[in-house]
Motif scaffolding. Sequence first.
Motif, PDB file in Angstrom:
ATOM      1  N   ILE A 140      43.316  38.418  42.060  1.00 24.33           N
ATOM      2  CA  ILE A 140      44.420  39.238  42.582  1.00 24.33           C
ATOM      3  C   ILE A 140      45.578  38.344  43.007  1.00 24.33           C
ATOM      4  O   ILE A 140      46.745  38.617  42.703  1.00 24.33           O
ATOM      5  N   PHE A 141      45.256  37.250  43.695  1.00 22.00           N
ATOM      6  CA  PHE A 141      46.307  36.363  44.179  1.00 22.00           C
ATOM      7  C   PHE A 141      46.792  35.406  43.100  1.00 22.00           C
ATOM      8  O   PHE A 141      47.944  34.978  43.121  1.00 22.00           O
ATOM      9  N   SER A 142      45.932  35.066  42.157  1.00 22.05           N
ATOM     10  CA  SER A 142      46.387  34.243  41.035  1.00 22.05           C
ATOM     11  C   SER A 142      47.509  34.938  40.283  1.00 22.05           C
ATOM     12  O   SER A 142      48.430  34.295  39.776  1.00 22.05           O
ATOM     13  N   HIS A 143      47.424  36.276  40.206  1.00 19.47           N
ATOM     14  CA  HIS A 143      48.371  37.051  39.397  1.00 19.47           C
ATOM     15  C   HIS A 143      49.124  38.079  40.240  1.00 19.47           C
ATOM     16  O   HIS A 143      49.519  39.128  39.744  1.00 19.47           O
ATOM     17  N   ILE A 144      49.339  37.750  41.520  1.00 17.59           N
ATOM     18  CA  ILE A 144      49.954  38.721  42.421  1.00 17.59           C
ATOM     19  C   ILE A 144      51.370  39.083  41.982  1.00 17.59           C
ATOM     20  O   ILE A 144      51.795  40.235  42.120  1.00 17.59           O
ATOM     21  N   HIS A 145      52.119  38.148  41.415  1.00 18.75           N
ATOM     22  CA  HIS A 145      53.505  38.450  41.024  1.00 18.75           C
ATOM     23  C   HIS A 145      53.565  39.453  39.865  1.00 18.75           C
ATOM     24  O   HIS A 145      54.280  40.460  39.973  1.00 18.75           O
ATOM     25  N   PRO A 146      52.861  39.244  38.750  1.00 17.57           N
ATOM     26  CA  PRO A 146      52.901  40.279  37.697  1.00 17.57           C
ATOM     27  C   PRO A 146      52.276  41.593  38.144  1.00 17.57           C
ATOM     28  O   PRO A 146      52.736  42.667  37.743  1.00 17.57           O
ATOM     29  N   MET A 147      51.256  41.539  38.988  1.00 16.44           N
ATOM     30  CA  MET A 147      50.640  42.766  39.492  1.00 16.44           C
ATOM     31  C   MET A 147      51.649  43.567  40.308  1.00 16.44           C
ATOM     32  O   MET A 147      51.824  44.780  40.107  1.00 16.44           O
ATOM     33  N   MET A 148      52.327  42.887  41.223  1.00 16.96           N
ATOM     34  CA  MET A 148      53.323  43.572  42.046  1.00 16.96           C
ATOM     35  C   MET A 148      54.490  44.069  41.202  1.00 16.96           C
ATOM     36  O   MET A 148      55.034  45.147  41.453  1.00 16.96           O
ATOM     37  N   ARG A 149      54.866  43.287  40.206  1.00 23.98           N
ATOM     38  CA  ARG A 149      55.971  43.717  39.354  1.00 23.98           C
ATOM     39  C   ARG A 149      55.638  45.036  38.666  1.00 23.98           C
ATOM     40  O   ARG A 149      56.475  45.950  38.610  1.00 23.98           O
TER      41      ARG A 149
END
Length: 745
Positions: free
Chosen positions: A340-349
Amino acid sequence: MSNDLEFLRHPLSGVDRDDLQRALISVGQSAADAFPKLIDDILGHLKACSPLYVLSTMASWGLKASVSEAGASPTSIMSNIQQHQVELLQALAMTLPPGDWGRGPSDPHRLTEIMDAIGKATDAFHHRRYLAMEQEHNPEERFIIGLQERMRVHTQVVRNWGYFSDVVQISTELYGALDNEFEAHHGFSPTDLIAVSRDLVKIIETRNSDRYQRLTKVFRGRTIAQFVKLYFKYFPELEGTPEEAMRAFPPSATLEQVKLTVLAHSDLKLLGIYTAPVAELATMSGRSEATVRKILQTVSMKPGSLMGQDFEHFFMGNPIWTAPLIDFGGEFLSAIPQSIFSHIHPMMRELFEAAGLKEQLERRRAEYLEWKLTQIVALTLPTARLIPSKKWQLDGVEYETDLIAVLDRVIMLFEAKSAALTPAGLRGAPERVRRHVRDLIVDPSVQSQRLTSVIWKAKEGDAGALEITNALGLDVTNVDTITRVSVTLDDFSVLSTAERELKEAGWVPADLPLAHTLNIADFGCVADLLSEPLFFIHYLSERSRIQKVTEILGDELDYLGLYLKTGFNLGGLEKGEYLVAISGMSGPIDHYYTSRDAGVAVPQPRPRMHPYFSKLLTELESRSFESWTTAGLDILRSASFDEQRQAVKGTERLRKSVQKNFRDPKHECCMVIIPPAGREAVLMFYVYNQAGAFKRDDTVSQLATEVLEQHGQPRCTVVGRKIEDWDRPYQFVIIASPRKEEVSA
């Protein structure tokens, strides 16, 4: 230069280029042939046993490192398994219809086969690219292919854009400002999602830690009976009795066989360990169970969600990255909660765009990055004058510099670029990558270089340039150093460190000196580990230079590790004759921060300095006389650790010589250090006694003039040491140039 670094020649460096190309093409063809079968084998295994058990077991043994009083281990218990491989395995499982999923746990033999196949599949994916070498390519095409491969490897393998607690803090600060708008659409806020995800990671880590500790106690058993009894003692939830369990083993069973059986039996509980506990998460995070469940559903997929999707895309754009949990019957498997935190930026986007908040997010990213950058610089350079978001005009065009920091004779120019790396960019689509290079690397470098040129012209007396610098509030009369840095939110290190290749391909103007580019999390680590202003400024200025004179493969923290070891005084390597791989140099840094996140205090990595040189730099900062930064940077640029030791021995010899021979007008009294090319100054140590103090200024002036004439450097920094006051790191510092001398008492 030694610096205690060990250099190994690459085993293929002496192979004929044509022979190597033919061999690699053959490897690529073999990989292309093997790849489909490897994928089929993996899917076959997932049909024969439950993917839930397989994922839990792989995560437990492959993604968890041990922690002791000495800190966190740098490797996982099963080092041949990495996070990206578990993510790939999970994506493959999600392509199977729920009815095709296996129902039971995997035996150890099958699990070994799965791990072997997933490792070979990831290798084969990349090795197939060697087939592109069969075609003839012009220089730009060769560069694009090489850069694409670096992008692919970076995207597939690299997972940590920052250390856990830093990522949590940055994510909360960044996205929490838009909580209300986000929650109105999704029913929970970004802060809720981050808090629940953080606690999910902690809960699963705690469960795993407890399990390993209990198993460690069980494995102290020296006989079968003792071993089984310990198993029941430390796992009281087991049904039955030790005696019943021992009767289940054949009389011929060995202790080793019993241990393997018990270990496989304990692995059956891993599914429970990796199942997200909704009620516990609600209590721990302070959110309602309904909110927690909604969050888990949002970051989950159900079995079969990826049916019909192309396996090829999973390597460079895995859907698991933005939905890493599995929703199975209302429960949630979280084999890789850290994803989740490794990919938090694309997830939030994705989530912000779904809520119609794309523009708000882009504005927030820009605002936050400038604020965070300013905060870090202010903490690291507490006595510097900061000029944020300053607009200025040149030739009728308005420009803006995000942050200017002025400390003594140093001006630091910072550009903050918050644009995101798109999925197409992650896959290495050439035009998208070219646009990212322009927007995030070239344009900010052009901007900071433009102002740098204005400052130097103003120092030379150019009226138009002086008008600009005066409007900016800059006194450029005595500027000696200008350092340019670009800071991003996303990780672009794989692009920004390829300066030579970018210029050879024509993507970057050949005459443009690229600014050092790093992401905000790495920038925070640099500031944390190099908290003294001189080290901080020196690293950022030399980091850009090293990138230009030496071909180095490594990420930002590898560069930082190299700096801590060498101070970027790399001797012969600066000639640019070698391609140097420094992967792994971040080891001590990783150990420090992962141990910190695990709650274990270990010594903070420090720049490797001789005690005398450390004391000298501390005294410079303490006195903070005008030009102290120039003197300090000249000292840092002058010598590696080994050379510092030699310099200290040299000054000790001078001390003895001056004591003995000071009456001789031609007695030896100075030592000169000539640093490698690319430095502006030579460093001189001048030793004198009280009897010669009356003529020291004339002597130093004469010596400095001779050195400058002989070596052609624009500056000579002289450190004066008095024999009768030898405990002091210096008695005076003189910075001499062909035009003038500046003295500090």
